[in-house]
Design a protein around this motif. Sequence first.
Motif, PDB file in Angstrom:
ATOM      1  N   LYS A 208      -1.796  -5.352  -1.141  1.00  0.00           N
ATOM      2  CA  LYS A 208      -1.734  -6.748  -0.704  1.00  0.00           C
ATOM      3  C   LYS A 208      -0.410  -7.390  -1.107  1.00  0.00           C
ATOM      4  O   LYS A 208       0.124  -8.240  -0.380  1.00  0.00           O
ATOM      5  CB  LYS A 208      -2.898  -7.543  -1.288  1.00  0.00           C
ATOM      6  N   ALA A 209       0.144  -7.000  -2.258  1.00  0.00           N
ATOM      7  CA  ALA A 209       1.427  -7.559  -2.684  1.00  0.00           C
ATOM      8  C   ALA A 209       2.523  -7.216  -1.683  1.00  0.00           C
ATOM      9  O   ALA A 209       3.419  -8.028  -1.419  1.00  0.00           O
ATOM     10  CB  ALA A 209       1.795  -7.045  -4.078  1.00  0.00           C
ATOM     11  N   ALA A 210       2.464  -6.009  -1.095  1.00  0.00           N
ATOM     12  CA  ALA A 210       3.447  -5.625  -0.084  1.00  0.00           C
ATOM     13  C   ALA A 210       3.305  -6.491   1.158  1.00  0.00           C
ATOM     14  O   ALA A 210       4.301  -6.827   1.808  1.00  0.00           O
ATOM     15  CB  ALA A 210       3.284  -4.151   0.280  1.00  0.00           C
ATOM     16  N   VAL A 211       2.065  -6.871   1.495  1.00  0.00           N
ATOM     17  CA  VAL A 211       1.846  -7.753   2.644  1.00  0.00           C
ATOM     18  C   VAL A 211       2.367  -9.158   2.347  1.00  0.00           C
ATOM     19  O   VAL A 211       2.983  -9.800   3.202  1.00  0.00           O
ATOM     20  CB  VAL A 211       0.351  -7.790   3.021  1.00  0.00           C
ATOM     21  N   GLU A 212       2.130  -9.646   1.137  1.00  0.00           N
ATOM     22  CA  GLU A 212       2.633 -10.965   0.756  1.00  0.00           C
ATOM     23  C   GLU A 212       4.156 -11.003   0.845  1.00  0.00           C
ATOM     24  O   GLU A 212       4.739 -12.016   1.241  1.00  0.00           O
ATOM     25  CB  GLU A 212       2.159 -11.308  -0.653  1.00  0.00           C
ATOM     26  N   ARG A 213       4.786  -9.901   0.496  1.00  0.00           N
ATOM     27  CA  ARG A 213       6.240  -9.826   0.609  1.00  0.00           C
ATOM     28  C   ARG A 213       6.652  -9.748   2.088  1.00  0.00           C
ATOM     29  O   ARG A 213       7.633 -10.358   2.511  1.00  0.00           O
ATOM     30  CB  ARG A 213       6.729  -8.588  -0.149  1.00  0.00           C
TER      31      ARG A 213
END
Length: 230
Positions: A208-213
């Motif tokens: 999910k952190a990669a999506v937020e980025r």
Amino acid sequence: MISVLMATMRTYGDGCAIARGLDLVGERWALLVVRELLLGPKRYTDLRRGLPNASPNVLSQRLAELEGAGVVRRRKLPPPAGARVYELTDWGRGLEETVMSLGHWAARSPTPPSPAPIRSADSVILALRARFDSGAAHGLRAGYELRLGEDRFRIGVADDELEVARGDAHQADATIDTDPDTLNALLWGGQSLADAQRSGRMTIEGDKAAVERFVRLFPIPEPAAAVSPA
């Protein structure tokens, strides 16, 4: 063939090359057909899905005109597919810069954007390419699979560069499953990632952190200054 088609098309009757270009691709839906083919060949049914507001008769007419003008060609895929597809000719691909520049120019309009929904998956993908901010991607190395309805795209970010291609991703860090309009609202319409997920119109698998980025990599261009009436 070309002379017959051109005889049935409206013309500006102007020898200027700009007018000639508009004679060739200035009819309603023509440039959107080109847009739909910039990422690769498509079947007629795929074009209909990307341009649902174009009637079958009008779409067929535009394809015939673009084929006659040498912008588009038809070919049959080899077995086992065997389907007939439309694709841009080498000359037709020269319109990519024109189409992308037109989109960038329109995105800077001082007037509010149209409330019309985004229906074409390809239009969103082309906007990702146009608005990618390499500075915001610094240090990010990630692979994504973006599922927009029936369409699949693999997206890679590495070395401050973006790579986009049609098709499934292998071993993606994150998968985003949504629709073009929801993705548009998330990236450029002020909708939050949490709200998009709560609405049920977006699901995320993986990092999910990669999506937020990811959602911060595509800033919308600053609008042009509005001009007051004289």
